[in-house]
Write a protein that holds these residues in place. Structure first.
Motif, PDB file in Angstrom:
ATOM      1  N   MET A 121       0.825  -1.190   0.000  1.00  0.00           N
ATOM      2  CA  MET A 121       0.000   0.000   0.000  1.00  0.00           C
ATOM      3  C   MET A 121       0.876   1.263   0.000  1.00  0.00           C
ATOM      4  O   MET A 121       0.575   2.207  -0.701  1.00  0.00           O
ATOM      5  N   VAL A 122       1.950   1.244   0.800  1.00  0.00           N
ATOM      6  CA  VAL A 122       2.839   2.405   0.869  1.00  0.00           C
ATOM      7  C   VAL A 122       3.506   2.641  -0.482  1.00  0.00           C
ATOM      8  O   VAL A 122       3.578   3.780  -0.957  1.00  0.00           O
ATOM      9  N   ALA A 123       3.966   1.576  -1.105  1.00  0.00           N
ATOM     10  CA  ALA A 123       4.622   1.714  -2.411  1.00  0.00           C
ATOM     11  C   ALA A 123       3.663   2.306  -3.432  1.00  0.00           C
ATOM     12  O   ALA A 123       4.055   3.158  -4.239  1.00  0.00           O
ATOM     13  N   ARG A 124       2.418   1.890  -3.370  1.00  0.00           N
ATOM     14  CA  ARG A 124       1.418   2.448  -4.302  1.00  0.00           C
ATOM     15  C   ARG A 124       1.193   3.934  -4.014  1.00  0.00           C
ATOM     16  O   ARG A 124       1.069   4.739  -4.932  1.00  0.00           O
ATOM     17  N   ALA A 125       1.134   4.276  -2.742  1.00  0.00           N
ATOM     18  CA  ALA A 125       0.950   5.690  -2.372  1.00  0.00           C
ATOM     19  C   ALA A 125       2.147   6.516  -2.831  1.00  0.00           C
ATOM     20  O   ALA A 125       1.978   7.639  -3.328  1.00  0.00           O
ATOM     21  N   GLN A 126       3.344   5.963  -2.677  1.00  0.00           N
ATOM     22  CA  GLN A 126       4.547   6.676  -3.117  1.00  0.00           C
ATOM     23  C   GLN A 126       4.549   6.862  -4.627  1.00  0.00           C
ATOM     24  O   GLN A 126       5.114   7.829  -5.132  1.00  0.00           O
ATOM     25  N   ALA A 127       3.906   5.958  -5.335  1.00  0.00           N
ATOM     26  CA  ALA A 127       3.831   6.053  -6.800  1.00  0.00           C
ATOM     27  C   ALA A 127       2.730   7.007  -7.249  1.00  0.00           C
ATOM     28  O   ALA A 127       2.538   7.206  -8.443  1.00  0.00           O
ATOM     29  N   GLY A 128       2.001   7.601  -6.289  1.00  0.00           N
ATOM     30  CA  GLY A 128       0.985   8.586  -6.638  1.00  0.00           C
ATOM     31  C   GLY A 128      -0.439   8.067  -6.605  1.00  0.00           C
ATOM     32  O   GLY A 128      -1.358   8.783  -6.996  1.00  0.00           O
ATOM     33  N   ASP A 129      -0.659   6.857  -6.149  1.00  0.00           N
ATOM     34  CA  ASP A 129      -1.997   6.279  -6.073  1.00  0.00           C
ATOM     35  C   ASP A 129      -2.747   6.922  -4.904  1.00  0.00           C
ATOM     36  O   ASP A 129      -2.492   6.627  -3.740  1.00  0.00           O
ATOM     37  N   GLU A 130      -3.692   7.818  -5.235  1.00  0.00           N
ATOM     38  CA  GLU A 130      -4.427   8.545  -4.197  1.00  0.00           C
ATOM     39  C   GLU A 130      -5.291   7.624  -3.358  1.00  0.00           C
ATOM     40  O   GLU A 130      -5.443   7.828  -2.149  1.00  0.00           O
ATOM     41  N   GLU A 131      -5.865   6.598  -3.967  1.00  0.00           N
ATOM     42  CA  GLU A 131      -6.699   5.655  -3.220  1.00  0.00           C
ATOM     43  C   GLU A 131      -5.861   4.888  -2.186  1.00  0.00           C
ATOM     44  O   GLU A 131      -6.312   4.637  -1.078  1.00  0.00           O
ATOM     45  N   ALA A 132      -4.638   4.547  -2.541  1.00  0.00           N
ATOM     46  CA  ALA A 132      -3.749   3.854  -1.600  1.00  0.00           C
ATOM     47  C   ALA A 132      -3.427   4.764  -0.418  1.00  0.00           C
ATOM     48  O   ALA A 132      -3.451   4.325   0.737  1.00  0.00           O
ATOM     49  N   PHE A 133      -3.141   6.036  -0.695  1.00  0.00           N
ATOM     50  CA  PHE A 133      -2.857   6.974   0.396  1.00  0.00           C
ATOM     51  C   PHE A 133      -4.097   7.159   1.263  1.00  0.00           C
ATOM     52  O   PHE A 133      -4.008   7.173   2.497  1.00  0.00           O
ATOM     53  N   ARG A 134      -5.246   7.264   0.632  1.00  0.00           N
ATOM     54  CA  ARG A 134      -6.500   7.422   1.368  1.00  0.00           C
ATOM     55  C   ARG A 134      -6.718   6.219   2.302  1.00  0.00           C
ATOM     56  O   ARG A 134      -7.121   6.377   3.447  1.00  0.00           O
ATOM     57  N   THR A 135      -6.402   5.025   1.820  1.00  0.00           N
ATOM     58  CA  THR A 135      -6.531   3.817   2.642  1.00  0.00           C
ATOM     59  C   THR A 135      -5.575   3.860   3.829  1.00  0.00           C
ATOM     60  O   THR A 135      -5.951   3.529   4.955  1.00  0.00           O
ATOM     61  N   LEU A 136      -4.338   4.270   3.583  1.00  0.00           N
ATOM     62  CA  LEU A 136      -3.369   4.393   4.671  1.00  0.00           C
ATOM     63  C   LEU A 136      -3.859   5.401   5.710  1.00  0.00           C
ATOM     64  O   LEU A 136      -3.778   5.165   6.909  1.00  0.00           O
ATOM     65  N   TRP A 137      -4.368   6.522   5.232  1.00  0.00           N
ATOM     66  CA  TRP A 137      -4.855   7.571   6.128  1.00  0.00           C
ATOM     67  C   TRP A 137      -6.040   7.075   6.950  1.00  0.00           C
ATOM     68  O   TRP A 137      -6.083   7.265   8.167  1.00  0.00           O
ATOM     69  N   ARG A 138      -7.004   6.426   6.297  1.00  0.00           N
ATOM     70  CA  ARG A 138      -8.186   5.924   7.009  1.00  0.00           C
ATOM     71  C   ARG A 138      -7.814   4.902   8.086  1.00  0.00           C
ATOM     72  O   ARG A 138      -8.439   4.849   9.127  1.00  0.00           O
ATOM     73  N   ASP A 139      -6.817   4.084   7.793  1.00  0.00           N
ATOM     74  CA  ASP A 139      -6.400   3.070   8.753  1.00  0.00           C
ATOM     75  C   ASP A 139      -5.653   3.673   9.933  1.00  0.00           C
ATOM     76  O   ASP A 139      -5.855   3.278  11.078  1.00  0.00           O
ATOM     77  N   LEU A 140      -4.797   4.633   9.668  1.00  0.00           N
ATOM     78  CA  LEU A 140      -3.874   5.127  10.684  1.00  0.00           C
ATOM     79  C   LEU A 140      -4.350   6.371  11.421  1.00  0.00           C
ATOM     80  O   LEU A 140      -4.057   6.539  12.606  1.00  0.00           O
ATOM     81  N   ALA A 176       3.437  16.717   6.892  1.00  0.00           N
ATOM     82  CA  ALA A 176       4.840  16.295   6.849  1.00  0.00           C
ATOM     83  C   ALA A 176       4.975  14.929   6.168  1.00  0.00           C
ATOM     84  O   ALA A 176       5.951  14.689   5.439  1.00  0.00           O
ATOM     85  N   VAL A 177       4.022  14.040   6.392  1.00  0.00           N
ATOM     86  CA  VAL A 177       4.046  12.725   5.745  1.00  0.00           C
ATOM     87  C   VAL A 177       3.952  12.883   4.236  1.00  0.00           C
ATOM     88  O   VAL A 177       4.707  12.264   3.485  1.00  0.00           O
ATOM     89  N   ILE A 178       3.041  13.729   3.797  1.00  0.00           N
ATOM     90  CA  ILE A 178       2.882  13.954   2.360  1.00  0.00           C
ATOM     91  C   ILE A 178       4.169  14.520   1.764  1.00  0.00           C
ATOM     92  O   ILE A 178       4.624  14.066   0.710  1.00  0.00           O
ATOM     93  N   CYS A 179       4.766  15.482   2.463  1.00  0.00           N
ATOM     94  CA  CYS A 179       6.002  16.092   1.953  1.00  0.00           C
ATOM     95  C   CYS A 179       7.170  15.102   1.934  1.00  0.00           C
ATOM     96  O   CYS A 179       8.051  15.209   1.083  1.00  0.00           O
ATOM     97  N   GLY A 180       7.184  14.154   2.847  1.00  0.00           N
ATOM     98  CA  GLY A 180       8.315  13.239   2.938  1.00  0.00           C
ATOM     99  C   GLY A 180       8.046  11.835   2.430  1.00  0.00           C
ATOM    100  O   GLY A 180       8.916  10.964   2.529  1.00  0.00           O
ATOM    101  N   LEU A 181       6.860  11.598   1.897  1.00  0.00           N
ATOM    102  CA  LEU A 181       6.480  10.248   1.489  1.00  0.00           C
ATOM    103  C   LEU A 181       7.447   9.649   0.475  1.00  0.00           C
ATOM    104  O   LEU A 181       7.780   8.465   0.554  1.00  0.00           O
ATOM    105  N   ASP A 182       7.938  10.459  -0.435  1.00  0.00           N
ATOM    106  CA  ASP A 182       8.858   9.938  -1.464  1.00  0.00           C
ATOM    107  C   ASP A 182      10.198   9.514  -0.867  1.00  0.00           C
ATOM    108  O   ASP A 182      10.905   8.696  -1.446  1.00  0.00           O
TER     109      ASP A 182
END
Length: 179
Positions: free
Chosen positions: A1-20, A46-52
């Motif tokens: 999920m993190v790798a997908r979010a790092q690749a720009g997948d908004e749904e993956a980031f949304r899932t990470l956010w909802r869980d955490l 800060a997470v968004i800025c440093g996710l990459d």
């Protein structure tokens, strides 16, 4: 999920956010009280800025986010110490107590607000460790890395804090049965 979010997948980031995010806000409520939501927002910024730059798996991601949150909280405390201000009211917490598994018992017996209030009554280091372990769902090694203590120290702080919560809940139960 993190790798997908790092690749720009908004749904993956949304899932990470909802869980955490709910666990993060509960943890921050223990540390920062009413400022928890604002602090969580700063953390996610800060997470968004440093996710990459994040390197690790999905399990390590939670520890990374909680570490950022803790650093944001400590930065805010340092800023406040440099510019002290008076509180509008003097808040005093009553001492309450819990059983053998106070984390599970607290969830079963009392609401989230009451659980956070109880955890907030612990010594600050105990409250932080208990919050990271029970509310954050983190392992001892992850908590140790976040708070900068040895795993054995984290275990002792968690044990003492949970024991104190158990005693408080037991005292509350006895009081309730007398009424």
């Amino acid at each position: 999920m993190v790798a997908r979010a790092q690749a720009g997948d908004e749904e993956a980031f949304r899932t990470l956010w909802r869980d955490l995010n709910p666990r993060l806000v509960r943890y921050l409520r223990v540390l920062a009280g009413d400022d928890a939501e604002d602090l969580a927002a700063q953390t996610w910024e800060a997470v968004i800025c440093g996710l990459d730059r994040f390197q690790g798996d999905d399990d390590g991601f939670a520890g990374w986010v909680f570490t950022i949150a803790r650093h944001r909280h400590l930065d805010g405390r340092r800023r406040a110490a440099r510019r002290p201000h008076e509180l509008a009211a003097d808040y005093r917490l009553e001492l309450l107590a819990a059983g053998d598994d106070p984390g599970a018992e607290a969830v079963n017996r009392i609401g989230t607000a009451d659980a956070l209030r109880l955890i907030g009554m612990l010594a600050p280091d105990q409250a932080e460790v208990v919050a990271l372990r029970t509310l954050g769902g983190l392992e001892v090694a992850e908590v140790a890395a976040i708070v900068g203590k040895r795993p054995g120290t984290v275990r002792v702080l968690a044990h003492r804090g949970l024991r104190r919560l158990a005693e408080a809940l037991e005292a509350t139960r006895l009081f309730d049965s007398e009424v």
